[in-house]
Design a protein around this motif. Structure first.
Motif, PDB file in Angstrom:
ATOM      1  N   SER A 183       0.843  -1.191   0.000  1.00  0.00           N
ATOM      2  CA  SER A 183       0.000   0.000   0.000  1.00  0.00           C
ATOM      3  C   SER A 183       0.881   1.245   0.000  1.00  0.00           C
ATOM      4  O   SER A 183       1.893   1.299   0.701  1.00  0.00           O
TER       5      SER A 183
ATOM      6  N   LEU B 105       0.148  -4.384   4.089  1.00  0.00           N
ATOM      7  CA  LEU B 105      -1.151  -4.707   4.683  1.00  0.00           C
ATOM      8  C   LEU B 105      -1.148  -6.092   5.328  1.00  0.00           C
ATOM      9  O   LEU B 105      -1.853  -6.324   6.313  1.00  0.00           O
TER      10      LEU B 105
ATOM     11  N   GLN C 190       1.117  -5.686   8.448  1.00  0.00           N
ATOM     12  CA  GLN C 190       0.698  -4.516   9.231  1.00  0.00           C
ATOM     13  C   GLN C 190       1.916  -3.727   9.730  1.00  0.00           C
ATOM     14  O   GLN C 190       2.010  -3.354  10.899  1.00  0.00           O
TER      15      GLN C 190
END
Length: 192
Positions: free
Chosen positions: A156, A165, A168
């Motif tokens: 991202s 993603l 994280q």
């Protein structure tokens, strides 16, 4: 398209091939070099069936080839025969068990399945064809893609900030250029 050079794609495909070879051959108590030697001897003519020719063809040392030939001879896959005209020369002949072994292990099922997966596709470059072959091999073999972060479906980017993603975690510029074992291509995700 993932930005990998042709050489890197070939190296990755070769790595998958070697892994598949090690897995398959170790179940038979053999190493890839043993099968490569038998395969060469099954393909060469009577002028090239010598230990020196095997050494040259496989690009190995004389010692490695000598040990390989001893293993294959001990297992009953080949025999050494003295040259009728030049008693100093030795020829290597594959025996019936060696021929049977070669027929039983080639080709690799994983490569047949991967070839079937890409058989009808058209490619605009060798890189594109190799990339698709690599993805197909990885899918069939159940191995990781190891692609660049910036080409991953879980990558991202927002306002010049990069983020994974899946993990994280924020990514920096250096991260996005490197390969990652968690890479998921669009093809692997089933979105294509």
């Amino acid at each position: 398209m993932q930005e990998l050079t042709t050489l890197k794609l070939i190296e990755r495909i070769s790595t998958l091939l070697r892994a598949e070879q090690r897995k398959k051959y170790s179940a038979l108590g053999l190493q890839p070099v043993h099968i490569q030697t038998l395969d060469y001897l099954a393909s060469c003519n009577r002028f090239s069936d010598t230990p020196a020719a095997v050494t040259d063809y496989l690009g190995l040392t004389k010692g490695t080839v000598s040990q390989t030939l001893q293993v294959l001879e001990r297992k009953g896959y080949l025999e050494k025969q003295q040259d009728a005209a030049d008693k100093r020369s030795v020829h290597l002949k594959i025996l019936a068990p060696g021929q049977k072994l070669l027929k039983s292990i080639t080709p690799f099922d994983v490569f047949i399945k991967a070839e079937q997966a890409i058989a009808n596709k058209q490619f605009d470059s060798i890189t594109a064809a190799l990339y698709e072959a690599l993805v197909a091999l990885q899918n069939v073999n159940g191995t990781s893609s190891f692609g660049q972060c910036k080409n991953c479906i879980t990558f991202s980017e927002e306002n010049d900030h990069y983020y994974c993603l899946l993990m994280q975690q924020p990514l920096d510029q250096a991260d996005i250029e490197k390969i990652c074992r968690e890479f998921i291509s669009v093809t692997n995700s089933g979105l294509v």
